[in-house]
Structures are given as C-alpha cells and as structure tokens.
Design a protein around this motif. Sequence first.
Motif, mmCIF file in Angstrom:
data_model
loop_
_atom_site.group_PDB
_atom_site.id
_atom_site.type_symbol
_atom_site.label_atom_id
_atom_site.label_comp_id
_atom_site.label_asym_id
_atom_site.label_seq_id
_atom_site.Cartn_x
_atom_site.Cartn_y
_atom_site.Cartn_z
ATOM 1 N N ASN A 62 -7.245 6.247 2.454
ATOM 2 C CA ASN A 62 -6.642 7.661 2.274
ATOM 3 C C ASN A 62 -6.192 8.344 3.508
ATOM 4 O O ASN A 62 -5.767 9.064 3.564
ATOM 5 C CB ASN A 62 -7.608 8.497 1.377
ATOM 6 N N PRO A 120 -10.606 13.986 -1.674
ATOM 7 C CA PRO A 120 -10.710 14.314 -2.947
ATOM 8 C C PRO A 120 -12.083 14.083 -3.611
ATOM 9 O O PRO A 120 -12.963 13.305 -3.356
ATOM 10 C CB PRO A 120 -9.482 13.673 -3.592
ATOM 11 N N THR A 139 -9.513 11.083 -8.263
ATOM 12 C CA THR A 139 -7.724 10.946 -8.020
ATOM 13 C C THR A 139 -7.612 10.314 -9.331
ATOM 14 O O THR A 139 -8.141 10.080 -10.351
ATOM 15 C CB THR A 139 -7.692 9.847 -7.124
ATOM 16 N N GLU A 140 -6.092 10.000 -9.440
ATOM 17 C CA GLU A 140 -5.685 9.393 -10.489
ATOM 18 C C GLU A 140 -6.156 8.161 -10.960
ATOM 19 O O GLU A 140 -6.311 7.891 -11.986
ATOM 20 C CB GLU A 140 -3.992 9.377 -10.524
ATOM 21 N N TYR A 170 -15.151 8.096 -8.656
ATOM 22 C CA TYR A 170 -14.687 8.320 -7.374
ATOM 23 C C TYR A 170 -15.803 8.070 -6.420
ATOM 24 O O TYR A 170 -15.526 7.523 -5.195
ATOM 25 C CB TYR A 170 -13.780 9.565 -7.261
#
Length: 187
Positions: free
Chosen positions: A129, A138, A141-142, A165
């Motif tokens: 990232n 983050p 994330t998706e 995550y």
Amino acid sequence: MEKIRCGWCEKDDLYRKYHDEEWGSPVYDDQKIFEFLILESFQAGLSWYTILSKREHFTKAFDGFDYKKIAKYQDKKIEELMQNSGIIRNRLKILATVNNAQKFMEVRKEFGTFSKYIWGFVGGEPIDNKPKSLKDVPATTEISDILSKDLKKRGFKFMGSTVVYAHMQATGMVNDHIENCFLRLQS
C-alpha cells in the motif's frame, strides 16, 4: 543511528519487537496463520497491545494454537479457559475459537491448506500500500470486506472486516509499513 519505525509500535520494547520481527512479514504456515486469526479475533474491541501482552498465556491456554486440539474442546475445557486470568475471558470469543478451529479444518480440507485459501484473496503476493504516514493506513479495504464476508459465509465468528484487515497486516498479506520505516527501506 536510531531505527525509524511505524509510529504505532513505539509504546515499548514488546511492541517494537513485534513490529521488527513479525508484523507485515508474509506468513504461509497454516499453524501460524491460525494463531494470528485467533489472536485477532480476541482483539476485537480491545487493543492489540492487550493481546500481545497476553500472547504467551494464550499460547499455553490454547495448546500452542493447535487447531486440531482446539476443534475438539468440550465444556470442561471451555470452563477451564473461563477461569484463566492470563487470557481474555470472553465466553463468546472462546466458543468462537473452537468454532473457528473447526471451520479452519474444513477450509484446509477444501483447499489443501488454509494458506492457499486466504492468500488467494491477494493473488498469492503481498499488496504493497506504500503509506506515507499512519493516517494513510486504512482500517478496512475492499479485499478485507470480501474476505470477511467469505469467512462468515463459511461459519467463522468474530471475523469482521477490521479484524480481517488487521490479520492481513500481521501476516504480511498487505505491507502497511510507512515509507520511512526501516523495514520498508530494507524491502
């Protein structure tokens, strides 16, 4: 010259050691992946530092995170864990650990290894990232959303997107070391 690290780990030596030796390093070993899944699920709603400081107790209490043993835990073992002050004594999380061990074994049966399954969500390679600072990292994330939904569909508990995550970060599925961290500079 002093090492520059990701700012979150500068609390003390326990955090620095974890950051320097484990966090963000790719993990493909099913036993280690399971350990992190369990620790992350216990972390839900708590600080990672709390879990990390009790890690040794968790390891002992949960038979070295042996998922085959944990999958067979019965009421007597659950009650024993509920009395263990060295761990987080949350009945729902303890029961989820037993459940997750059973589901972990089902995934292994389907995919050959849990590692193959979980790393498939990132194409088998860490996602870099390249965060400039901690504020660029983050909480979800998706991909963590998708993985969380798939784990839940398979019956896993305490596997929301934030927990997933954090697991992805811990096991190196994503590289979130900030740009001036010495570990980013080494890679």
